[in-house]
Enzyme design. Sequence first.
Site, PDB file in Angstrom:
ATOM      1  N   HIS A 184      29.586  -0.511  97.817  1.00  0.00           N
ATOM      2  CA  HIS A 184      30.593  -0.544  98.883  1.00  0.00           C
ATOM      3  C   HIS A 184      30.875   0.812  99.498  1.00  0.00           C
ATOM      4  O   HIS A 184      31.065   0.937 100.698  1.00  0.00           O
ATOM      5  CB  HIS A 184      31.892  -1.131  98.330  1.00  0.00           C
ATOM      6  N   ARG A 285      21.538 -11.543 108.522  1.00  0.00           N
ATOM      7  CA  ARG A 285      21.452 -12.050 107.141  1.00  0.00           C
ATOM      8  C   ARG A 285      22.483 -13.163 106.971  1.00  0.00           C
ATOM      9  O   ARG A 285      23.624 -12.908 106.585  1.00  0.00           O
ATOM     10  CB  ARG A 285      21.736 -10.916 106.153  1.00  0.00           C
ATOM     11  N   ARG A 321      17.936 -15.062 110.268  1.00  0.00           N
ATOM     12  CA  ARG A 321      17.181 -15.398 109.066  1.00  0.00           C
ATOM     13  C   ARG A 321      17.872 -16.534 108.335  1.00  0.00           C
ATOM     14  O   ARG A 321      19.086 -16.470 108.111  1.00  0.00           O
ATOM     15  CB  ARG A 321      17.080 -14.185 108.142  1.00  0.00           C
ATOM     16  N   ASN A 433      11.929  -3.885 101.971  1.00  0.00           N
ATOM     17  CA  ASN A 433      12.668  -3.734 100.707  1.00  0.00           C
ATOM     18  C   ASN A 433      12.023  -4.608  99.635  1.00  0.00           C
ATOM     19  O   ASN A 433      11.687  -4.152  98.542  1.00  0.00           O
ATOM     20  CB  ASN A 433      14.138  -4.155 100.866  1.00  0.00           C
ATOM     21  N   ARG A 444      14.147  -3.784  92.758  1.00  0.00           N
ATOM     22  CA  ARG A 444      14.757  -2.956  93.808  1.00  0.00           C
ATOM     23  C   ARG A 444      16.165  -2.480  93.459  1.00  0.00           C
ATOM     24  O   ARG A 444      16.725  -1.624  94.141  1.00  0.00           O
ATOM     25  CB  ARG A 444      14.750  -3.691  95.157  1.00  0.00           C
ATOM     26  N   CYS A 481      12.161  -5.040 109.439  1.00  0.00           N
ATOM     27  CA  CYS A 481      13.622  -5.070 109.342  1.00  0.00           C
ATOM     28  C   CYS A 481      14.113  -4.587 107.979  1.00  0.00           C
ATOM     29  O   CYS A 481      15.294  -4.684 107.678  1.00  0.00           O
ATOM     30  CB  CYS A 481      14.170  -6.454 109.651  1.00  0.00           C
TER      31      CYS A 481
HETATM   32  C1  PEP Z   1      13.833  -6.854 102.973  1.00  0.00           C
HETATM   33  O1  PEP Z   1      13.552  -7.376 101.894  1.00  0.00           O
HETATM   34  O2  PEP Z   1      13.274  -5.801 103.408  1.00  0.00           O
HETATM   35  C2  PEP Z   1      14.852  -7.450 103.835  1.00  0.00           C
HETATM   36  C3  PEP Z   1      15.069  -7.001 105.057  1.00  0.00           C
HETATM   37  O3  PEP Z   1      15.602  -8.455 103.321  1.00  0.00           O
HETATM   38  P1  PEP Z   1      16.803  -8.201 102.245  1.00  0.00           P
HETATM   39  O4  PEP Z   1      17.006  -6.720 102.115  1.00  0.00           O
HETATM   40  O5  PEP Z   1      17.967  -8.918 102.792  1.00  0.00           O
HETATM   41  O6  PEP Z   1      16.222  -8.832 101.019  1.00  0.00           O
HETATM   42 MG    MG Z   2      14.229  -9.381 101.452  1.00  0.00          MG
END
Ligand code: PEP
Ligand code: MG
Length: 558
Positions: A184, A285, A321, A433, A444, A481
């Site tokens: 946050h 999102r 999405r 990501n 991640r 993205c």
């Molecule tokens: C990603 O995985 O790069 C992505 C944009 O989706 P999220 O970060 O919401 O998983």
């Molecule tokens: Mg993702």
Amino acid sequence: MSVDAGHRTLVGVGVGRGLVVGPVAKAYPSPVIPGGGGGDPEQLEAAFDQVAASLGDRAAAATGALAEVLAATAQMAADPALRSEARQRVAAGETPAEAVDRAIARFVDMFTAAGGALAERVTDLRSVRDRVVAVLLGLDEPGVPPLSEPSVVVAADLAPADTATLDVRLVLAIVTERGGPTGHTAIIAGQLGIPCVVRTTGAMDLAPGAQVAVDAVAGTVTLDPGPDIREQARARRAAAVALESDTGPGATADGHAVKLMANIGTAKDAERVSLLPTEGVGLFRTEVLYLGRASAPSHAEQASVYGQVLRAFEGGKVVVRTLDAGADKPLPFVTQSGEENPALGVRGYRLVRSHPELLDTQLAALAEAQAATGTTPWVMAPMVTTPAEARAFATRARAAGLTLVGVMIEVPAAALRAQEILAEVDFVSVGTNDLAQYTMATDRLRGELADLLDPWQPAVLDLVDTTARAGLQARKPVGVCGESASDPLLALVLVGMGVTSLSMSVGAIPAVRYALRHHTSAECATMAAAALAAGSAAEGRSAVVALLHEDARETLGV
Ligand code: PEP
Ligand code: MG
């Protein structure tokens, strides 16, 4: 590094682009519970009520993401399960302060074990604990002291409630010892445009009033900065002003257009971002609408929210999405709790196997918003792995009346088969990501493995390149993205590969726009080739830095 050696620099994870110099203002620490505990059992409920009410008032006075997280923290203070556990502990003989401390410690353990979005809430839980215990012990509310001059706020961790009491005009930067780049503090600092360094080892050893330089790009905090750093800070400020003065569409120096768009999570985000110079939304999102609920939002609620977002960008590009639940975004009514490897389990598009009605409701609501607003959304599914899944999603979306249908490329299998996937859909968007997570077999959320997760890793770039080439061949748009789109250097590389749009947090757009504007398509292609040919992430980045124009290197602070 130690803070009492000469020219001391602490290292953390930077969020934002600023470099500022100012005195340290330290946040009041959490209350220490005296031996034997403390507090009046009769006051237990009243203490929770007082904290819930004060957080609720602050939520009402705040706006945007800050208001939402404050309201959520107030809800935690009002949570019946938490209060009931504290009451039971008091009944069993614990003092109220101990009971609150231990009850919340148990919730912290549960949230941490659950991982993902729930684990990100533990800062809020600890904030509720500190505030309720302080009330019970008759102490001042913990948090940041009132600021009398522009200052660098230093804390072990900052809860949204702490940031809410700040006079942001006097906050030069935020430095925390704990937290993470997606927590946050970082999100709110990003929203407010305040440079921030999180996970800074040794931050709490800094003395109040000490002069420090905070560099959000380098992720460093330097004590007693010399004239060179102060000069750099001045130059960075001037560069930021210059960067923001250019508000035109994204394009390379030779005029090759690259759409620069924003990532959003709520209709409020859409309204805010629509007032800024962007070329639309590259990632909405939608799962944010589902988080923290016991059941899915209704068709009518979804249609209304999607309508607000489309209206904010009337006639423009909005990439919506579909629900990406599971793994780091668990939803109680959808995700399977017993999964041993949730990141490899039933998540994202795969939920259609167990809950097809969720996707169909969402697509129908989006189609209704399209009809109501006259704006055609782009719709895409997350975590698609095979061309067959892409075809199945496209069939469902088109049957619902949606005409611009795509999928995300987040799984190596999908990147390797991008050509076949693009034959099924109108566009793809690379989620770097998750693509980095799955390519590098690296969670991640594990900060200590950040070197493996680096989107500059040549193996990750190979897969983005494969996808971009497939797009060029199919003459269909390939966006990015994931977070990598917000790195101006990596943005040059992505464009050099043939990526057609970049979507990022809105504050990152000016630097990316500047980087593109100062390099030609041919230079971007050379940079892409250099990054792909590198033996490591660090070598790739250095090769691109060496190819940057001298003035761009200075302006971007690299
Ligand atoms: C990603 O995985 O790069 C992505 C944009 O989706 P999220 O970060 O919401 O998983
Ligand atoms: Mg993702």
